[in-house]
Write an enzyme that holds these catalytic residues in place. Structure first.
Site, PDB file in Angstrom:
ATOM      1  N   LEU A 129      37.654  34.846  34.067  1.00  0.00           N
ATOM      2  CA  LEU A 129      37.996  36.124  34.675  1.00  0.00           C
ATOM      3  C   LEU A 129      37.510  36.085  36.119  1.00  0.00           C
ATOM      4  CD1 LEU A 129      36.862  38.671  31.905  1.00  0.00           C
ATOM      5  CD2 LEU A 129      39.151  37.725  32.258  1.00  0.00           C
ATOM      6  N   ASP A 130      38.175  36.841  36.999  1.00  0.00           N
ATOM      7  CA  ASP A 130      37.703  36.959  38.372  1.00  0.00           C
ATOM      8  C   ASP A 130      36.287  37.517  38.380  1.00  0.00           C
ATOM      9  OD1 ASP A 130      40.176  36.132  39.290  1.00  0.00           O
ATOM     10  OD2 ASP A 130      40.929  38.174  39.575  1.00  0.00           O
ATOM     11  N   ARG A 131      35.575  37.274  39.466  1.00  0.00           N
ATOM     12  CA  ARG A 131      34.198  37.772  39.588  1.00  0.00           C
ATOM     13  C   ARG A 131      34.114  39.263  39.234  1.00  0.00           C
ATOM     14  NH1 ARG A 131      29.532  37.096  43.148  1.00  0.00           N
ATOM     15  NH2 ARG A 131      30.543  35.421  44.325  1.00  0.00           N
TER      16      ARG A 131
END
Length: 297
Positions: A129-131
């Site tokens: 997942l993105d940050r």
């Protein structure tokens, strides 16, 4: 603290150490890596090297970064599922899955492998997942299981459900299918990872399964990505005119160009037929407090 990594097997010829490090760890330039190497802070297979030395496939490169301050991160993850082969984490916003930049320790992989009690030294996230995206991350306990469970993602055998907050409400009837090929945005600012809908890109399909409108004018969308392109949900929602709230890359920002919160995207659940037990498995993570507060303000 000394950090080590193996040189990938696809490195076909001896590569100068500074050139290799700059291509693999882009937070320093080749010149800076040459300077660091000259200070005796880089080793190949345990031996200190100079900037004139080269690496080969299979070598182990070690680096002593010295004292430094990492970017802040939210380390309040929780393990919400575990079996013999995998575990699943409810990842908070502002936490990298893998190491990037100067976040050597402040990432999920490092925390699980070395800090968690008990640690999972051989674990491998099956996806990322993105940050800023919160929610379910499936983690294999070893590389073999990483391949087995990773194939489920590649084959589209895992159903992913996300929640996203947008301003207003898309005038669509659910389920509403967004189809738009996605490619890297070559016009993005240097150093920024950005994508766009482009007929020449890779096919991408996102489905809006439902929408709940709140009194403050925001809507909570239920999203099912059919494909798994980088930034897919963010790109597709911006493409139809409803960027995710707080998205500083694809959304609308204040006049000063500042977004004061993370983008409001949450992976609510992963569901699949377990490859070892044959049973249906659904792993869920409740909507985090920061997104719930946004909706109710």
């Amino acid at each position: 603290m000394v950090f080590s990594s193996a040189v990938p097997t696809n490195v076909r010829a001896p590569v100068p150490i500074a050139e290799y490090l700059a291509s693999r760890f882009t937070y320093h330039s080749p010149e800076k890596w040459a300077e660091i190497t000259g200070e005796g802070r880089v080793c190949i297979n345990g031996a200190v090297v100079t900037w004139q030395d080269c690496v080969n496939a299979g070598d182990t490169v070690s680096y002593d970064p010295g004292d430094f301050e990492e970017p802040p991160a939210d380390l309040s993850y929780s393990i919400i599922y575990e079996d013999e082969w995998t575990l699943a984490v409810n990842k908070p916003g502002n936490l990298l899955v893998h190491r990037a930049g100067r976040s050597f320790r402040n990432n999920l992989v490092y925390q699980l492998r070395t800090v968690n009690n008990p640690p999972y030294p051989g674990c491998h996230p099956v996806h990322r997942l993105d940050r800023e995206t919160s929610g379910v991350v499936l983690v294999a306990k070893d590389s073999e299981q990483g391949g087995i469970f990773g194939k489920l993602f590649v084959d589209g055998s895992i159903t992913k459900i996300y929640k996203a907050v947008v301003a207003g409400c898309p005038d669509v009837t659910a389920p509403f299918v967004i189809e738009g090929a996605i490619s890297a945005d070559k016009g993005a600012a240097e150093g920024r990872c950005k994508f766009r809908v482009d007929d020449g890109g890779k096919p991408a399909v996102t489905v809006i399964e439902g929408a709940r409108v709140f009194d403050n004018g925001l809507s909570l969308l239920t999203i099912r990505p059919v494909t798994g392109r980088t930034h897919q949900i963010r790109v597709h929602l911006a493409h139809i005119g409803f960027p995710i709230e707080g998205d500083s890359v694809y959304g609308f920002v204040d006049g000063d160009g500042i977004v004061s919160r993370r983008h409001a995207l949450h992976c609510e659940s992963l569901s699949f037929t377990h490859p070892h037990t044959g049973k249906y498995c659904e792993i869920k993570a409740e909507l985090p407090a920061d997104i719930a507060a946004m909706l109710n303000n």
